[in-house]
Design a protein around this motif. Structure first.
Motif, PDB file in Angstrom:
ATOM      1  N   GLY A   1       0.799  -1.212   0.000  1.00 40.88           N
ATOM      2  CA  GLY A   1       0.000   0.000   0.000  1.00 40.88           C
ATOM      3  C   GLY A   1       0.832   1.260   0.000  1.00 40.88           C
ATOM      4  O   GLY A   1       2.070   1.237   0.006  1.00 40.88           O
ATOM      5  N   LEU A   2       0.118   2.380   0.020  1.00 44.29           N
ATOM      6  CA  LEU A   2       0.721   3.706   0.004  1.00 44.29           C
ATOM      7  C   LEU A   2       0.172   4.503   1.178  1.00 44.29           C
ATOM      8  O   LEU A   2      -1.045   4.580   1.373  1.00 44.29           O
ATOM      9  CB  LEU A   2       0.405   4.413  -1.310  1.00 44.29           C
ATOM     10  CG  LEU A   2       0.892   5.852  -1.451  1.00 44.29           C
ATOM     11  CD1 LEU A   2       2.421   5.908  -1.483  1.00 44.29           C
ATOM     12  CD2 LEU A   2       0.299   6.488  -2.713  1.00 44.29           C
ATOM     13  N   GLU A   3       1.077   5.115   1.934  1.00 43.25           N
ATOM     14  CA  GLU A   3       0.697   5.970   3.058  1.00 43.25           C
ATOM     15  C   GLU A   3       1.152   7.400   2.770  1.00 43.25           C
ATOM     16  O   GLU A   3       2.324   7.629   2.438  1.00 43.25           O
ATOM     17  CB  GLU A   3       1.351   5.488   4.357  1.00 43.25           C
ATOM     18  CG  GLU A   3       0.944   4.081   4.762  1.00 43.25           C
ATOM     19  CD  GLU A   3       1.813   3.507   5.854  1.00 43.25           C
ATOM     20  OE1 GLU A   3       1.403   2.495   6.462  1.00 43.25           O
ATOM     21  OE2 GLU A   3       2.916   4.045   6.090  1.00 43.25           O
ATOM     22  N   LEU A   4       0.222   8.339   2.877  1.00 40.27           N
ATOM     23  CA  LEU A   4       0.522   9.751   2.682  1.00 40.27           C
ATOM     24  C   LEU A   4       0.113  10.533   3.926  1.00 40.27           C
ATOM     25  O   LEU A   4      -0.915  10.247   4.538  1.00 40.27           O
ATOM     26  CB  LEU A   4      -0.237  10.306   1.477  1.00 40.27           C
ATOM     27  CG  LEU A   4      -0.013   9.630   0.120  1.00 40.27           C
ATOM     28  CD1 LEU A   4      -0.935  10.245  -0.928  1.00 40.27           C
ATOM     29  CD2 LEU A   4       1.439   9.741  -0.305  1.00 40.27           C
TER      30      LEU A   4
ATOM     31  N   LEU B   1      -3.091  22.331   9.964  1.00 38.87           N
ATOM     32  CA  LEU B   1      -3.818  21.263   9.276  1.00 38.87           C
ATOM     33  C   LEU B   1      -2.981  19.999   9.294  1.00 38.87           C
ATOM     34  O   LEU B   1      -1.794  20.031   8.971  1.00 38.87           O
ATOM     35  CB  LEU B   1      -4.127  21.660   7.827  1.00 38.87           C
ATOM     36  CG  LEU B   1      -4.753  20.566   6.945  1.00 38.87           C
ATOM     37  CD1 LEU B   1      -6.160  20.235   7.426  1.00 38.87           C
ATOM     38  CD2 LEU B   1      -4.768  20.998   5.475  1.00 38.87           C
ATOM     39  N   ASP B   2      -3.593  18.880   9.668  1.00 39.01           N
ATOM     40  CA  ASP B   2      -2.959  17.561   9.604  1.00 39.01           C
ATOM     41  C   ASP B   2      -3.863  16.651   8.789  1.00 39.01           C
ATOM     42  O   ASP B   2      -5.086  16.619   9.007  1.00 39.01           O
ATOM     43  CB  ASP B   2      -2.752  16.976  10.995  1.00 39.01           C
ATOM     44  CG  ASP B   2      -1.757  17.770  11.813  1.00 39.01           C
ATOM     45  OD1 ASP B   2      -0.560  17.701  11.506  1.00 39.01           O
ATOM     46  OD2 ASP B   2      -2.181  18.464  12.756  1.00 39.01           O
ATOM     47  N   ALA B   3      -3.277  15.915   7.853  1.00 39.51           N
ATOM     48  CA  ALA B   3      -4.064  15.039   6.999  1.00 39.51           C
ATOM     49  C   ALA B   3      -3.311  13.740   6.754  1.00 39.51           C
ATOM     50  O   ALA B   3      -2.076  13.707   6.804  1.00 39.51           O
ATOM     51  CB  ALA B   3      -4.378  15.729   5.665  1.00 39.51           C
ATOM     52  N   ALA B   4      -4.074  12.668   6.487  1.00 32.22           N
ATOM     53  CA  ALA B   4      -3.476  11.360   6.222  1.00 32.22           C
ATOM     54  C   ALA B   4      -4.362  10.598   5.249  1.00 32.22           C
ATOM     55  O   ALA B   4      -5.584  10.764   5.238  1.00 32.22           O
ATOM     56  CB  ALA B   4      -3.306  10.569   7.517  1.00 32.22           C
ATOM     57  N   TYR B   5      -3.724   9.770   4.434  1.00 29.18           N
ATOM     58  CA  TYR B   5      -4.453   8.915   3.490  1.00 29.18           C
ATOM     59  C   TYR B   5      -3.705   7.599   3.348  1.00 29.18           C
ATOM     60  O   TYR B   5      -2.463   7.570   3.332  1.00 29.18           O
ATOM     61  CB  TYR B   5      -4.579   9.580   2.116  1.00 29.18           C
ATOM     62  CG  TYR B   5      -5.062   8.629   1.051  1.00 29.18           C
ATOM     63  CD1 TYR B   5      -6.412   8.274   0.959  1.00 29.18           C
ATOM     64  CD2 TYR B   5      -4.170   8.040   0.156  1.00 29.18           C
ATOM     65  CE1 TYR B   5      -6.860   7.373  -0.004  1.00 29.18           C
ATOM     66  CE2 TYR B   5      -4.606   7.149  -0.821  1.00 29.18           C
ATOM     67  CZ  TYR B   5      -5.949   6.809  -0.892  1.00 29.18           C
ATOM     68  OH  TYR B   5      -6.380   5.915  -1.835  1.00 29.18           O
ATOM     69  N   THR B   6      -4.457   6.514   3.246  1.00 29.49           N
ATOM     70  CA  THR B   6      -3.868   5.181   3.055  1.00 29.49           C
ATOM     71  C   THR B   6      -4.607   4.445   1.952  1.00 29.49           C
ATOM     72  O   THR B   6      -5.849   4.389   1.958  1.00 29.49           O
ATOM     73  CB  THR B   6      -3.955   4.350   4.342  1.00 29.49           C
ATOM     74  OG1 THR B   6      -3.336   5.054   5.411  1.00 29.49           O
ATOM     75  CG2 THR B   6      -3.255   3.004   4.149  1.00 29.49           C
ATOM     76  N   TRP B   7      -3.851   3.925   0.998  1.00 29.27           N
ATOM     77  CA  TRP B   7      -4.385   2.959   0.039  1.00 29.27           C
ATOM     78  C   TRP B   7      -3.789   1.606   0.378  1.00 29.27           C
ATOM     79  O   TRP B   7      -2.578   1.475   0.546  1.00 29.27           O
ATOM     80  CB  TRP B   7      -4.022   3.324  -1.397  1.00 29.27           C
ATOM     81  CG  TRP B   7      -4.445   2.244  -2.367  1.00 29.27           C
ATOM     82  CD1 TRP B   7      -5.696   2.014  -2.850  1.00 29.27           C
ATOM     83  CD2 TRP B   7      -3.607   1.222  -2.928  1.00 29.27           C
ATOM     84  NE1 TRP B   7      -5.707   0.912  -3.683  1.00 29.27           N
ATOM     85  CE2 TRP B   7      -4.434   0.407  -3.746  1.00 29.27           C
ATOM     86  CE3 TRP B   7      -2.250   0.903  -2.806  1.00 29.27           C
ATOM     87  CZ2 TRP B   7      -3.935  -0.686  -4.451  1.00 29.27           C
ATOM     88  CZ3 TRP B   7      -1.749  -0.193  -3.514  1.00 29.27           C
ATOM     89  CH2 TRP B   7      -2.579  -0.965  -4.327  1.00 29.27           C
ATOM     90  N   LEU B   8      -4.651   0.598   0.519  1.00 27.81           N
ATOM     91  CA  LEU B   8      -4.208  -0.722   0.972  1.00 27.81           C
ATOM     92  C   LEU B   8      -4.741  -1.804   0.060  1.00 27.81           C
ATOM     93  O   LEU B   8      -5.920  -1.789  -0.334  1.00 27.81           O
ATOM     94  CB  LEU B   8      -4.696  -0.970   2.407  1.00 27.81           C
ATOM     95  CG  LEU B   8      -4.443  -2.369   2.986  1.00 27.81           C
ATOM     96  CD1 LEU B   8      -2.957  -2.602   3.213  1.00 27.81           C
ATOM     97  CD2 LEU B   8      -5.218  -2.557   4.289  1.00 27.81           C
ATOM     98  N   ASP B   9      -3.871  -2.746  -0.255  1.00 22.16           N
ATOM     99  CA  ASP B   9      -4.259  -3.961  -0.977  1.00 22.16           C
ATOM    100  C   ASP B   9      -3.782  -5.136  -0.137  1.00 22.16           C
ATOM    101  O   ASP B   9      -2.596  -5.473  -0.140  1.00 22.16           O
ATOM    102  CB  ASP B   9      -3.627  -3.983  -2.368  1.00 22.16           C
ATOM    103  CG  ASP B   9      -4.010  -5.238  -3.154  1.00 22.16           C
ATOM    104  OD1 ASP B   9      -4.924  -5.957  -2.716  1.00 22.16           O
ATOM    105  OD2 ASP B   9      -3.376  -5.502  -4.194  1.00 22.16           O
ATOM    106  N   ALA B  10      -4.710  -5.751   0.616  1.00 24.58           N
ATOM    107  CA  ALA B  10      -4.377  -6.868   1.500  1.00 24.58           C
ATOM    108  C   ALA B  10      -5.167  -8.091   1.054  1.00 24.58           C
ATOM    109  O   ALA B  10      -6.404  -8.066   1.015  1.00 24.58           O
ATOM    110  CB  ALA B  10      -4.704  -6.524   2.953  1.00 24.58           C
TER     111      ALA B  10
END
Length: 649
Positions: free
Chosen positions: A515-518, A530-539
Motif C-alpha cells: 500500500g501507500l501511506e501519505l 492542518l494535519d491530513a493522512a491517506y492510506t491505500w491498501l491492498d491486503a
C-alpha cells in the motif's frame, strides 16, 4: 537566584522524565523544571522530538528514525478532546479501526489485530489468552501521547509486532489537572491528574472514568448498549546518587458494559444477525505493573537497565442466569538492556528478554478445555544505530528461544539519507513473527471452535521506501511511504468435512499486503494548522481480499488556536472506505462474504478559557449522524455531544 542551563546531552540524563517532556517541546523554548533554595533549573530543547519506542536503547530523535512513524502528542489529544485512544488512531496512516462492545481492534498495514504490539508506559498489555489488546479499554489521560511504528518490529520486540508497535505514554505532569463532562446518551466522564517533580525525582497519579448509557447496536434494536470504564495509574522515578535511577509504573483498568449476541436459531428470520439480548454483559479487569533500575556509567554514555513487569487480565461475560464464559491470562517479563554510545553518533545495544505467559479458559459449563497452559520465551537482541548529520543507519537482530515452538531469528535494517536540507529519503526491510494464541491452540467452546495444538507461528517479511519533504522553513511537511510485505503460515479458520466445525489451521499459500501511506502537516497561518493522512491498501489472503481492511482510509484535522491561547476549535473528518467482512448467516456456520459500506465521521471540538485556571470545552462527535457498521450487523453510535469544564492548579 542562580540559573543552571541544561542543554544537549543533559536532556538524556533526565531519563524517562525528559523523554516525556521532549515529545511536546518547542524549538528555542525553555522551561523551569525544578527549584531549590537559591537555584532554578532551566531546560531548553533543541526542537527535536524523541521517539521512545523506536529503539531498545530508550529512545532516539524522531528525525533519525529510519522507518515510518507517527507521534500524536498531548496537545493533539487535548485539541481533539480524545477519550478513547482508538479513535485518534484513525488519524494515523496505515491504521484501520473496528470496534464493537467489548472488543476494539486496530490493524496496521493490513495485519491482523493480534499482529500489533501494544505498550503502555513500557508495559506489554495484550491479553495472553486472546493474543491481542482491547483498545476499547485504553482511555486518554491528561498529558498522555501516542507513538505508532509501522512495519515489522519483531527484531526489537519479538512476537506480536508483525504489523508494528503502538506505544501509549502517560507523560510526566506537574500540578493538578482535572476535567468533568456530561452529554447525550447519559454520558458522564471525568479525569484527574496530580504530578510533582524535584531534583532527581518525579511522580504522577491519574484517574479516569468514562461512562455512558449508549445506544442500540442491533439493526432495528431498542436495547441501549452502555459502558463504564475506570482507570487508575501511577508512575514515578527517583535518582539515587548521580548514576542510579529507580522507576515504577502501575495501572488498573476495569471495564463493565452491555453487549448483544447474534441470533443462531436456524428457524429465525434474523439468523446470523445481532439482536437485542437483555441481561448480557461483560466485565474486563486488568492489572499492570513495572519496576526498573537504570545505571548510567561513563558520563551517561553506557547505561544498564533492568526491569520486571507483570500483566494480569481477566475477562468474563454474563447472561440472565450468571456467568456464561471467561478467560484468564497473565504475563511475567524481565528485561536487561545495555546501551553504549560512542563517538557521539554510534549506538550499540544488547537486550535480553525473558517472558512467561499463562492462560486458561474459565468456561463455567465445562464445555471447553479448562487446563492452565503456559509458554516461556527468551529473546536476545543486538541493535546498532548510526545517527549522522545527513545519513542514519539502523540494524537489529533478535533470536527467540521458545519452549513450545521452533526457535526463530528476526531482523530489521533501515537507512535514511537527507539529500537536501528539506528532503530525506528512508528505506527499511525486516521480518516479523506471531505465535499462536491459547484459543487457537486449545479451542474455545467444544463443538463450536476446536483448537489445533499443531499450529505453527505466522511469519512475515516486509520492506518500505519513503520520503519526507519540508517546505516553508518546516511549516509544511509531506510524507509518502510505499510498503510491501508477505505473510507465511497465516492462521485462518477452517470448516473441514464432515462435521464442518470451526478449527484454526495454517495456510500453505502466502498472503500479501502492500500500500501507500501519505501524510501532511502544515501551519497555514500563525493560529491555524492542518494535519491530513491517506492510506491505500491492498491486503489479500490466499488471493482474496482480507476482511475489515478498507482499501481507502483518510482523515483531516483543522485546528484554530487564538494567539493568546484563550480559545481553540478543531474540526476532524475521518473517512473509512468500503470493506469486506464475514457474515454467519448460513445455518452451516460457514461464513458468507458481505460488504460494509463506506462512512465518514465529522467531529467538532472547541475550548474557551474562562480564567487562568478554568477552561470550558465541548464537542460533537459524528456531527452528520452517519449510521455505519464497523463489523457486520453491529450498528455504531450516532451523533453525540458533551459539555465540560477543565481546571488546572
Amino acid at each position: 537566584m542562580k540559573k543552571v542551563l541544561l542543554c544537549g546531552a543533559a536532556i538524556a540524563a533526565l531519563g524517562s522524565s525528559a523523554g516525556a517532556l521532549a515529545q511536546e517541546s518547542d524549538k528555542g523554548v525553555c522551561y523551569i523544571i525544578d527549584s531549590e533554595p537559591g537555584e532554578e533549573q532551566l531546560l531548553c530543547y533543541p526542537g527535536k522530538r524523541i521517539l521512545v519506542s523506536g529503539s531498545r536503547s530508550g529512545g532516539l530523535r524522531l528525525d533519525d528514525y529510519t522507518g515510518a512513524s507517527t507521534v500524536l502528542d498531548s496537545e493533539t489529544l487535548e485539541q481533539r478532546q480524545v477519550r478513547d485512544v482508538a479513535e485518534v488512531l484513525r488519524d494515523v496512516p496505515g491504521v484501520a479501526v473496528s470496534g464493537i462492545a467489548g472488543q476494539t481492534q486496530i490493524r496496521l498495514r493490513g495485519s491482523e489485530g493480534n499482529h500489533v504490539l501494544v505498550l503502555v508506559d513500557g508495559i506489554e498489555v495484550s491479553d495472553p489468552f486472546g493474543g491481542e489488546f482491547d483498545f476499547g479499554t485504553l482511555q486518554a489521560e491528561p498529558g498522555g501521547y501516542v507513538e505508532v511504528l509501522r512495519g515489522p518490529q519483531s527484531a526489537l520486540y519479538g512476537s506480536d509486532a508483525i504489523g508494528g508497535v503502538v506505544a501509549y505514554q502517560s507523560g510526566t505532569h506537574r500540578g493538578v489537572t482535572g476535567r468533568i463532562e456530561a452529554g447525550t446518551q447519559g454520558t458522564l466522564n471525568g479525569a484527574a491528574r496530580y504530578g510533582a517533580m524535584g531534583t532527581g525525582w518525579d511522580v504522577s497519579l491519574s484517574a479516569v472514568a468514562v461512562t455512558t448509557d449508549g445506544e442500540p447496536n442491533a439493526i432495528g434494536g431498542a436495547r441501549d448498549i452502555g459502558r463504564d470504564s475506570y482507570t487508575l495509574s501511577g508512575k514515578g522515578s527517583v535518582a539515587v546518587g548521580d548514576t542510579l535511577t529507580l522507576r515504577g509504573v502501575a495501572r488498573y483498568i476495569r471495564t463493565e458494559g452491555d453487549y448483544n449476541e447474534q441470533d443462531f436459531d436456524p428457524a429465525s428470520p434474523t439468523f446470523g444477525y445481532v439482536i437485542d439480548s437483555p441481561d448480557t454483559t461483560y466485565e474486563n479487569e486488568a492489572i499492570y505493573a513495572l519496576a526498573g533500575v537504570n545505571l548510567a556509567t561513563f558520563d551517561g554514555r553506557w547505561t544498564h537497565d533492568l526491569s520486571a513487569q507483570i500483566a494480569d487480565i481477566t475477562r468474563d461475560t454474563f447472561g440472565l442466569f450468571g456467568r456464561t464464559s471467561g478467560s484468564e491470562g497473565d504475563r511475567l517479563k524481565a528485561s536487561y538492556v545495555s546501551a553504549l554510545q560512542f563517538a557521539d553518533m554510534h549506538h550499540l545495544t544488547f537486550a535480553a528478554d525473558w517472558e512467561r505467559e499463562r492462560f486458561r479458559n474459565t468456561d463455567p459449563f465445562g464445555f471447553a478445555f479448562g487446563g492452565r497452559e503456559e509458554i516461556e520465551n527468551v529473546g536476545l537482541v543486538g541493535e546498532y544505530r548510526y545517527d549522522g548529520e545527513r545519513f542514519d543507519l539502523s540494524a537489529a537482530l533478535r533470536h527467540d528461544i521458545n519452549d513450545r515452538f521452533a526457535n526463530e531469528t528476526t531482523y530489521r535494517i533501515g537507512a535514511g539519507y537527507r539529500i537536501f536540507e528539506d528532503t530525506r529519503l528512508r528505506a527499511s526491510i525486516g521480518s516479523g513473527i506471531k505465535n499462536p494464541g491459547f484459543y487457537e491452540l486449545f479451542g474455545f467452546i467444544d463443538g463450536r471452535f476446536i483448537g489445533n495444538a499443531d499450529l505453527r507461528p505466522e511469519k512475515s517479511t516486509g520492506w518500505e521506501v519513503g520520503v519526507d519533504q519540508d517546505f516553508a522553513n518546516g511549516d509544511i511537511r509531506l510524507s509518502a511511504t510505499w510498503f510491501d510485505s508477505e505473510l507465511e503460515n497465516e492462521i485462518f479458520t477452517d470448516y473441514p468435512a464432515p462435521t464442518f466445525v470451526a478449527t484454526p489451521a495454517n495456510r500453505d499459500t502466502e498472503s500479501s499486503r502492500k500500500g501507500l501511506e501519505l501524510s501532511a502537516s502544515a501551519r497555514l497561518a500563525e493560529t491555524v494548522t492542518l494535519d491530513a493522512a491517506y492510506t491505500w491498501l491492498d491486503a489479500e489472503e490466499d488471493g482474496v481480499t482480507e476482511v475489515r481492511r478498507p482499501s481507502h482510509i483518510a482523515s483531516a484535522a483543522l485546528n484554530w488556536t487564538a494567539a493568546d491561547d484563550s480559545a481553540s476549535a478543531t474540526l476532524v473528518v475521518r473517512h473509512n472506505g468500503a470493506a469486506e467482512d464475514l457474515a454467519f448467516t448460513d445455518p452451516s456456520f460457514i461464513p458468507v462474504r458481505v460488504t460494509l459500506e463506506e462512512y465518514t465521521l465529522v467531529n467538532l471540538a472547541a475550548t474557551y478559557r474562562l480564567s487562568e485556571r478554568f477552561e470550558l470545552f465541548g464537542r460533537v462527535e459524528n456531527l452528520l449522524d452517519d449510521r455505519y457498521q464497523q463489523v457486520f450487523s453491529f450498528v455504531s453510535p450516532g451523533r453525540s455531544a458533551v459539555l465540560g469544564l477543565r481546571a488546572s492548579f
